[in-house]
Design a protein around this motif. Structure first.
Motif, short mmCIF file in Angstrom:
data_model
loop_
_atom_site.label_atom_id
_atom_site.label_comp_id
_atom_site.label_asym_id
_atom_site.label_seq_id
_atom_site.Cartn_x
_atom_site.Cartn_y
_atom_site.Cartn_z
N PRO A 162 8.12 -10.68 -7.59
CA PRO A 162 6.96 -11.15 -8.38
C PRO A 162 7.06 -10.87 -9.86
CG PRO A 162 6.39 -9.23 -7.03
CD PRO A 162 7.74 -9.69 -6.57
N LEU A 163 7.90 -9.91 -10.26
CA LEU A 163 8.03 -9.60 -11.69
C LEU A 163 9.18 -10.35 -12.37
CD1 LEU A 163 7.38 -5.73 -11.76
CD2 LEU A 163 5.75 -7.60 -12.10
N MET A 164 9.97 -11.09 -11.61
CA MET A 164 11.10 -11.80 -12.19
C MET A 164 10.71 -12.74 -13.33
SD MET A 164 14.39 -12.07 -12.24
CE MET A 164 15.14 -11.54 -10.68
N PRO A 165 9.56 -13.43 -13.27
CA PRO A 165 9.20 -14.31 -14.39
C PRO A 165 9.04 -13.58 -15.72
CG PRO A 165 7.92 -14.87 -12.45
CD PRO A 165 8.63 -13.60 -12.13
N LEU A 166 8.89 -12.25 -15.69
CA LEU A 166 8.73 -11.48 -16.93
C LEU A 166 10.07 -11.04 -17.52
CD1 LEU A 166 5.68 -9.24 -15.94
CD2 LEU A 166 5.67 -11.37 -17.23
N ILE A 167 11.16 -11.28 -16.80
CA ILE A 167 12.48 -10.94 -17.31
C ILE A 167 12.88 -11.96 -18.37
CG2 ILE A 167 14.91 -10.59 -16.73
CD1 ILE A 167 13.08 -8.49 -15.55
N ASP A 168 13.32 -11.49 -19.54
CA ASP A 168 13.64 -12.41 -20.63
C ASP A 168 14.94 -13.17 -20.36
OD1 ASP A 168 15.99 -10.93 -21.89
OD2 ASP A 168 14.45 -9.40 -22.08
N THR A 169 15.12 -14.24 -21.12
CA THR A 169 16.26 -15.13 -20.92
C THR A 169 17.59 -14.42 -21.09
OG1 THR A 169 14.93 -17.00 -21.72
CG2 THR A 169 17.31 -17.30 -21.67
N GLU A 170 17.69 -13.55 -22.09
CA GLU A 170 18.95 -12.84 -22.32
C GLU A 170 19.32 -11.97 -21.13
OE1 GLU A 170 20.92 -9.59 -25.46
OE2 GLU A 170 18.88 -10.35 -25.76
N THR A 171 18.35 -11.26 -20.59
CA THR A 171 18.62 -10.40 -19.43
C THR A 171 19.00 -11.22 -18.21
OG1 THR A 171 17.07 -8.74 -20.27
CG2 THR A 171 17.67 -8.60 -17.95
N ARG A 172 18.36 -12.34 -18.01
CA ARG A 172 18.73 -13.20 -16.88
C ARG A 172 20.17 -13.67 -17.03
NH1 ARG A 172 13.94 -17.00 -14.53
NH2 ARG A 172 12.19 -15.56 -14.75
N GLY A 173 20.55 -13.95 -18.26
CA GLY A 173 21.93 -14.35 -18.49
C GLY A 173 22.90 -13.23 -18.16
N GLN A 174 22.54 -12.00 -18.51
CA GLN A 174 23.38 -10.84 -18.18
C GLN A 174 23.49 -10.65 -16.67
OE1 GLN A 174 21.33 -7.75 -20.30
NE2 GLN A 174 22.37 -8.17 -22.24
N LEU A 175 22.39 -10.87 -15.97
CA LEU A 175 22.41 -10.76 -14.51
C LEU A 175 23.26 -11.85 -13.89
CD1 LEU A 175 18.65 -9.90 -13.90
CD2 LEU A 175 20.60 -8.39 -13.49
N ASP A 176 23.14 -13.07 -14.39
CA ASP A 176 23.98 -14.17 -13.90
C ASP A 176 25.45 -13.83 -14.09
OD1 ASP A 176 21.78 -15.66 -13.17
OD2 ASP A 176 21.75 -16.87 -15.00
N GLN A 177 25.78 -13.30 -15.24
CA GLN A 177 27.16 -12.94 -15.54
C GLN A 177 27.66 -11.85 -14.58
OE1 GLN A 177 27.81 -11.28 -19.46
NE2 GLN A 177 29.93 -11.99 -19.52
N PHE A 178 26.82 -10.86 -14.33
CA PHE A 178 27.21 -9.77 -13.43
C PHE A 178 27.48 -10.27 -12.02
CE2 PHE A 178 25.51 -6.86 -10.14
CZ PHE A 178 26.57 -5.97 -10.10
N PHE A 179 26.62 -11.16 -11.52
CA PHE A 179 26.80 -11.63 -10.15
C PHE A 179 28.02 -12.56 -10.04
CE2 PHE A 179 22.64 -9.86 -9.45
CZ PHE A 179 22.68 -9.49 -8.11
N GLN A 180 28.43 -13.15 -11.14
CA GLN A 180 29.65 -13.94 -11.14
C GLN A 180 30.89 -13.06 -11.33
OE1 GLN A 180 29.28 -17.12 -14.03
NE2 GLN A 180 27.22 -17.64 -13.31
N ASP A 181 30.71 -11.98 -12.10
CA ASP A 181 31.82 -11.08 -12.41
C ASP A 181 31.30 -9.65 -12.45
OD1 ASP A 181 34.00 -9.70 -13.33
OD2 ASP A 181 34.11 -10.71 -15.28
N PRO A 182 31.39 -8.91 -11.33
CA PRO A 182 30.85 -7.55 -11.25
C PRO A 182 31.42 -6.58 -12.28
CG PRO A 182 31.33 -8.38 -9.06
CD PRO A 182 31.91 -9.37 -10.03
N THR A 183 32.57 -6.89 -12.88
CA THR A 183 33.13 -5.99 -13.89
C THR A 183 32.30 -5.98 -15.18
OG1 THR A 183 34.61 -7.66 -14.87
CG2 THR A 183 35.46 -6.38 -13.00
N THR A 184 31.36 -6.92 -15.31
CA THR A 184 30.50 -6.97 -16.50
C THR A 184 29.24 -6.14 -16.31
OG1 THR A 184 29.29 -8.95 -15.77
CG2 THR A 184 31.33 -9.29 -17.02
N TYR A 185 29.16 -5.37 -15.24
CA TYR A 185 28.00 -4.52 -14.96
C TYR A 185 27.58 -3.74 -16.21
CZ TYR A 185 25.33 -0.50 -13.26
OH TYR A 185 24.38 0.48 -13.08
#
Length: 210
Positions: A162-185
């Motif tokens: 329920p709180l995901m809509p409050l996550i900013d665009t930059e952070t969502r991009g970082q999460l997308d990157q992590f799930f594609q490449d875990p070394t970017t954690y």
């Protein structure tokens, strides 16, 4: 903002208030997000307050990576520390459940991540209680915290958020990157006040704390 399926309760005169789950909050759920309504007290603003007000700010705030004191506008500020906490701050700027939190269970946090400037004694019944939290906790424990976060963040997109809509665009991009490449954690160490990060150039370089 705290997760909507929570409530505040008085625990005792010694402890004060705490935050409790009203429904099951599964592992991997975002439990707190720093939203636009949070009160931000800069280091300069803090010095301009009276001693009495500084005491109140200290009690109800945490210090972010920029040295600002953040005070939650809702009852997120009443979440207590536990050395066996069920939520933890992440390098992505939100706090997350690191195991299932059951209805009626108190939501607890890791205060060692809050850039403490002085030691705080703990009221804790855990057998492995550290007895206190303080400025050295980041260096001593961040690798253990990262292990817990890595395990639980894998469930991030498997549970209701329920709180995901409050996550900013930059952070969502970082999460997308992590799930594609875990070394970017992004290590939780990235939340340490930046003036201290200069001591650890390797962490700044790769963002994974190793």
């Amino acid at each position: 903002m705290i997760h909507p399926k929570t409530e505040i309760k008085h625990i005792s005169d010694e402890v004060g208030y705490g935050v409790f789950a009203t429904e099951l909050i599964p592992e991997g759920t975002i439990v707190y997000v720093k939203d636009s309504l949070e009160i931000v007290v800069s280091p300069t603003d803090y010095l301009l307050y009276t001693g009495e007000m500084q005491d109140v700010i200290e009690k109800y705030s945490y210090i972010d990576e920029n040295g600002n004191r953040i005070i939650s506008w809702d009852f997120a500020k009443y979440v207590n520390h536990c050395c066996n906490c069920n939520t933890i701050s992440t390098g992505y700027g939100f706090e997350m459940a690191i195991r299932d939190i059951h209805p009626g269970e108190q939501i607890t946090d890791e205060y060692g991540i809050f850039n403490l400037e002085t030691e705080i004694p703990l009221i804790c019944s855990e057998s492995h209680c550290r007895k206190k939290v303080g400025p050295t906790d980041f260096d001593s424990h961040y690798q253990v915290w990262d292990e817990k976060i890595r395990k639980s963040i894998a469930h991030l997109f498997e549970v209701n958020q329920p709180l995901m809509p409050l996550i900013d665009t930059e952070t969502r991009g970082q999460l997308d990157q992590f799930f594609q490449d875990p070394t970017t954690y992004r290590s939780v160490y990235s939340l340490k006040h930046k003036k201290e990060l200069k001591k650890h150039p390797s962490i700044l370089a790769n963002g994974i704390g190793h």
